[in-house]
Design an enzyme around this catalytic site. Structure first.
Site, short mmCIF file in Angstrom:
data_model
loop_
_atom_site.label_atom_id
_atom_site.label_comp_id
_atom_site.label_asym_id
_atom_site.label_seq_id
_atom_site.Cartn_x
_atom_site.Cartn_y
_atom_site.Cartn_z
N THR A 35 31.63 17.71 69.37
CA THR A 35 32.42 18.96 69.26
C THR A 35 33.87 18.74 69.68
OG1 THR A 35 31.72 19.65 71.47
CG2 THR A 35 30.46 20.55 69.62
N TYR A 142 20.11 26.34 78.22
CA TYR A 142 21.42 25.80 78.62
C TYR A 142 21.69 26.07 80.11
CZ TYR A 142 26.54 25.87 79.13
OH TYR A 142 27.83 25.69 79.57
N1 LIG Z 1 34.06 26.91 77.74
C1 LIG Z 1 33.51 27.64 78.71
O1 LIG Z 1 33.76 28.84 78.80
C2 LIG Z 1 32.60 26.98 79.71
C3 LIG Z 1 32.02 27.81 80.70
C4 LIG Z 1 31.17 27.21 81.64
C5 LIG Z 1 30.94 25.84 81.62
N2 LIG Z 1 31.51 25.08 80.65
C6 LIG Z 1 31.24 23.63 80.65
O2 LIG Z 1 32.46 22.93 80.57
C7 LIG Z 1 32.25 21.70 79.85
C8 LIG Z 1 33.28 21.56 78.75
O3 LIG Z 1 33.14 22.62 77.83
P1 LIG Z 1 34.21 22.93 76.68
O4 LIG Z 1 34.28 24.40 76.52
O5 LIG Z 1 35.42 22.15 76.91
O6 LIG Z 1 33.41 22.40 75.39
P2 LIG Z 1 33.77 21.28 74.31
O7 LIG Z 1 32.68 21.33 73.29
O8 LIG Z 1 35.17 21.44 73.83
O9 LIG Z 1 33.67 19.95 75.19
C9 LIG Z 1 32.47 19.24 75.35
C10 LIG Z 1 32.77 17.79 75.01
O10 LIG Z 1 31.60 17.02 75.25
C11 LIG Z 1 31.43 16.11 74.18
N3 LIG Z 1 30.00 15.80 74.08
C12 LIG Z 1 28.98 16.64 73.78
N4 LIG Z 1 27.82 15.98 73.75
C13 LIG Z 1 28.10 14.69 74.05
C14 LIG Z 1 27.32 13.50 74.18
N5 LIG Z 1 26.00 13.52 73.97
N6 LIG Z 1 27.93 12.34 74.52
C15 LIG Z 1 29.29 12.32 74.72
N7 LIG Z 1 30.08 13.39 74.61
C16 LIG Z 1 29.49 14.57 74.28
C17 LIG Z 1 31.96 16.84 72.96
O11 LIG Z 1 32.31 15.99 71.90
C18 LIG Z 1 33.15 17.58 73.54
O12 LIG Z 1 34.33 16.81 73.44
C19 LIG Z 1 30.80 21.75 79.37
O13 LIG Z 1 30.03 21.00 80.29
C20 LIG Z 1 30.43 23.21 79.45
O14 LIG Z 1 29.04 23.38 79.65
C21 LIG Z 1 32.34 25.61 79.69
#
Ligand SMILES: NC(=O)c1ccc[n+]([C@@H]2O[C@H](COP(=O)([O-])OP(=O)(O)OC[C@H]3O[C@@H](n4cnc5c(N)ncnc54)[C@H](O)[C@@H]3O)[C@@H](O)[C@H]2O)c1
Length: 311
Positions: A35, A142
């Protein structure tokens, strides 16, 4: 310090990467781009295109880079996908996360900062704002995997010299959040309204969330390099904002757009109202949010205007 950031091609962790590099740290990124976007990868960081579920490759990367700190942000974060395919969700959010934790600790990393989720672990709140000692009752796989990994970190820290810090983020928004994802309503509305397309709201628009600007989340990650040892800390504003208010704020920032959003039936399994108490973050990290919602929305819309191709 040498910091290994998983998920560093994604929205939040790419912003964290930029800040750590600015502060003079040496950064390596692990991301499989599922993603995330290559354009988000800071050229000053070492980039390993790797799926964290590949234990051998994660081991090799840790042997080569020898991180002192791990910032673990890579995750499967689509709640609907977690429900339809909980095995995949657990394989990334638990097994993949364990690969990063175990191999990081094996090569001597002394700290792991983990992106947990305040929106997903507590379930339907019994009181607001939600404090860290609020009962935990995730309503999706999740939320369960996020909570489970907090415990793996705690147990691992009792067996090895690695200190965990779990940051339970509220709803993060800001530059680099994709408008094409399942979550991230600010980005979704910005993308649609800039294209002059109609927006949909599930429910009557009264559902509330706690929206925290990504720049503020970056500051929490800076603070967590030194503070918050062995702790679980909410990173939110303590303010509830309704989906209708989000729509109005984005429309005001865009300046034009269809008059009214389409209202669709509420989706089952969604928490109705949530916001996170941030007094613990103030106390242990010396952190509090600085960016007001309207200002954050303005900055986000500006970013989407300039980056419409992958926004
Ligand atoms: N966006 C929010 O509001 C939010 C809220 C709470 C927690 N989080 C946490 O923050 C973190 C980042 O979220 P984000 O919003 O930046 O999402 P995002 O999808 O932009 O970032 C996630 C990243 O992880 C990488 N990824 C996913 N699966 C993978 C794998 N198997 N191996 C290697 N890389 C992998 C994706 O390519 C992506 O670059 C996550 O752990 C998410 O659970 C986000």
């Amino acid at each position: 310090m040498k910091i290994l950031i998983s998920g560093g091609a994604g929205f939040i962790a790419s912003n964290v990467t930029d800040a750590y590099l600015q502060d003079g740290h040496e950064v390596a990124i692990i991301d499989d781009l599922v993603t995330g976007f290559r354009e988000n990868v800071n050229a000053q960081a070492k980039f390993y295109e790797c799926d964290i579920r590949d234990a051998d490759r994660v081991a090799q990367i840790c042997d080569e880079f020898k991180p002192e700190v791990i910032s673990h942000h890579a995750a499967q974060l689509d709640v609907r996908k977690a429900v339809s395919d909980p095995v995949y969700d657990a394989s990334v959010n638990i097994s993949g996360a364990l690969n990063v934790l175990l191999h990081g600790a094996r090569v001597g990393a002394h700290r792991i900062i983990f992106a947990s989720s305040g929106g997903a672990v507590y379930g339907e709140p019994q009181f607001l704002p939600v404090t860290e000692d609020h009962p935990v009752a995730p309503e999706s796989p999740y939320g369960l995997t996020k909570f489970t990994f907090e415990h793996y970190m705690r147990i691992w820290s009792q067996l090895h010299p690695i200190t965990p810090v779990a940051l339970r983020y509220a709803n993060v928004y800001g530059p680099r959040q994709t408008a094409h994802g399942e979550a991230g309503v600010v980005a979704i509305f910005a993308g649609l309204l800039l294209d002059n397309k109609p927006c949909k709201i599930f429910g009557d628009g009264s559902m509330t969330r706690d929206y925290v600007f990504v720049g503020d989340v970056v500051e929490a990650n800076r603070a967590a390099l030194k503070r918050g040892d062995n702790d679980i800390i909410n990173i939110g504003t303590g303010v509830e904002t309704s989906t209708r208010e989000v729509f109005d704020a984005v429309r005001a920032a865009v300046g034009t757009g269809p008059a009214e959003p389409e209202l669709l039936p509420e989706r089952p399994g969604e928490v109705h109202n949530i916001c996170l108490d941030n007094s613990h973050a103030k106390e242990v990290l010396g952190w509090e949010p600085q960016v007001a919602f309207r200002e954050g929305v303005q900055r986000t819309v500006e970013w989407h205007k300039q980056n419409e191709n992958h926004g």
